[in-house]
Design a protein around this motif. Structure first.
Motif, short mmCIF file in Angstrom:
data_model
loop_
_atom_site.label_atom_id
_atom_site.label_comp_id
_atom_site.label_asym_id
_atom_site.label_seq_id
_atom_site.Cartn_x
_atom_site.Cartn_y
_atom_site.Cartn_z
N GLU A 1 0.82 -1.21 0.00
CA GLU A 1 0.00 0.00 0.00
C GLU A 1 0.86 1.27 0.00
OE1 GLU A 1 -2.58 -0.22 3.35
OE2 GLU A 1 -3.92 -1.69 2.44
N GLY A 2 2.02 1.21 0.65
CA GLY A 2 2.85 2.40 0.76
C GLY A 2 4.03 2.46 -0.18
N VAL A 3 4.23 1.39 -0.99
CA VAL A 3 5.46 1.30 -1.77
C VAL A 3 5.56 2.39 -2.83
CG1 VAL A 3 4.54 -0.35 -3.46
CG2 VAL A 3 7.00 -0.28 -3.00
N GLN A 4 4.46 2.74 -3.49
CA GLN A 4 4.53 3.73 -4.56
C GLN A 4 4.89 5.12 -4.04
OE1 GLN A 4 0.60 2.69 -6.40
NE2 GLN A 4 1.75 2.71 -8.31
N ASP A 5 4.11 5.60 -3.07
CA ASP A 5 4.37 6.94 -2.53
C ASP A 5 5.72 7.02 -1.83
OD1 ASP A 5 1.98 7.88 -3.48
OD2 ASP A 5 0.88 7.47 -1.62
N ALA A 6 6.03 5.99 -1.03
CA ALA A 6 7.28 5.99 -0.27
C ALA A 6 8.50 5.96 -1.19
CB ALA A 6 7.32 4.82 0.70
N SER A 7 8.46 5.13 -2.23
CA SER A 7 9.60 5.03 -3.13
C SER A 7 9.83 6.34 -3.88
CB SER A 7 9.40 3.88 -4.12
OG SER A 7 8.21 4.04 -4.87
#
Length: 362
Positions: free
Chosen positions: A235-241
């Motif tokens: 869930e957080g991989v796109q924004d966090a990366s």
């Protein structure tokens, strides 16, 4: 239970388990940012993978070689499978492809390279089962062919009539699954003597494993937590990366495979330092072959049910060539059945070239 408690106290990888309740609490209270949840979930997956690995060993030790080998083969890469399934469900198919290619390359280059390096720094020359390494690397080469064909067909057919890529991928996925099942029958039943260790009898010593009841309980709890934490990670991989300046290719190819295979790596590195290189080679190359021949086609089949669109086997050109060159490097460095620390350096240097390229491609 005493052995379980002793392992928890003595192995630092289990101490990282403190991140598990933290990430779950922050998730349920919606208190953490995407970047924080991304980092915490990565840390939490490492001890969960270790719990899962040790639980599997405890069960496998009591079920005999054949069933135990099948159990290890089935659950050995469960962490990665759960992450891939969560990503498929979110429609992050390119991330899954990068992670699959990265898992194969990380296990065969990084895990094997560090094992050769660590063992070689302590022992001048180490021996391992050359035939086992040859068979495993041959399986990886078959997978390279299987993944290159859809990719090449897609590239050369641009502008011509539509290519039935989904049908080609599905057919190849089924074929790879059959090849994998036959490889299990070959290695566990008809030619198990090919996979015997090069070490003298009694060289492994006594391994302490958890009681079956404890192992089953830990296995169930670990698998459940991995499913939850993997969902949080995806869930957080796109924004966090994006905020951290990392491409999905780098996260998928480098970070996810290292985190998912952390427990296996600890076992492989430990065995190499004890001059039990057959164990290291078996873990590294066996895990790579399993990801390539079992997990990859399984993701293709599951994508028809859980992903927004079916996953095909057309990988980006860069990933395919990294997979191919990584496999060729392993073949060339493992075909003599002997290793030194410098062979480890060679394997790690190729892996580093891939990592640097993906990092700066952004």
């Amino acid at each position: 239970m005493n052995q379980f408690v002793k392992d928890i106290k003595s192995k630092p990888i289990f101490w990282m388990g403190i991140a598990i309740p933290i990430v779950l609490t922050l998730h349920w209270t919606h208190s953490g940012s995407d970047t924080l949840m991304f980092l915490l979930s990565l840390v939490a997956i490492i001890p969960l993978a270790a719990f899962l690995s040790h639980a599997t060993e405890g069960i496998a030790a009591k079920t005999g070689d054949t069933i135990g080998g099948l159990l290890n083969a089935t659950l050995g890469n469960l962490t990665e499978m759960v992450i891939f399934i969560a990503a498929l469900n979110q429609g992050l198919i390119e991330l899954v492809k990068a992670s699959i290619a990265g898992a194969v390359v990380t296990n065969s280059l990084f895990m094997l390279g560090v094992s050769f390096l660590q063992g070689g720094l302590k022992y001048k020359v180490q021996n391992f089962n050359r035939l086992n390494a040859f068979i495993q690397s041959s399986l990886l080469f078959v997978v390279c062919i299987a993944l290159m064909i859809p990719t090449i067909v897609t590239k050369v057919s641009e502008g011509e009539k539509a290519v039935p890529l989904d049908k080609i991928s599905l057919g190849i996925a089924v074929l790879l699954m059959v090849v994998y099942l036959l490889s299990l029958f070959f290695s566990l039943k008809t030619h198990s003597d090919f996979f015997k260790s090069e070490e003298p009898e009694g060289g492994h010593g006594e391994e302490h494993v958890w009681p079956v009841k404890t192992a089953v309980i830990v296995l169930i709890i670990s698998a459940t937590c991995i499913a939850i934490v993997s969902e949080i990670f995806v869930e957080g991989v796109q924004d966090a990366s994006e905020k951290m300046g990392l491409s999905q290719g780098f996260v998928g190819f480098i970070i996810i495979p290292i985190v998912g295979a952390a427990a296996e790596m600890m076992s492989a590195f430990s065995a190499a330092k004890k001059n039990k290189l057959d164990i290291s080679v078996g873990i590294a190359m066996g895990s790579s072959a399993q990801i390539a021949l079992f997990v990859t086609p399984l993701m293709v089949l599951l994508s028809y049910f859980i992903a927004p669109v079916p996953m095909d086997l057309s990988f980006k050109g860069g990933l395919i060539f990294m997979l191919l060159f990584g496999t060729l490097t392993v073949v060339l460095t493992s075909n003599h059945g002997k290793s030194t620390w410098y062979l480890g350096v060679l394997l790690l240097s190729v892996y580093a070239i891939f990592g640097i390229t993906l990092y700066f491609l952004g």
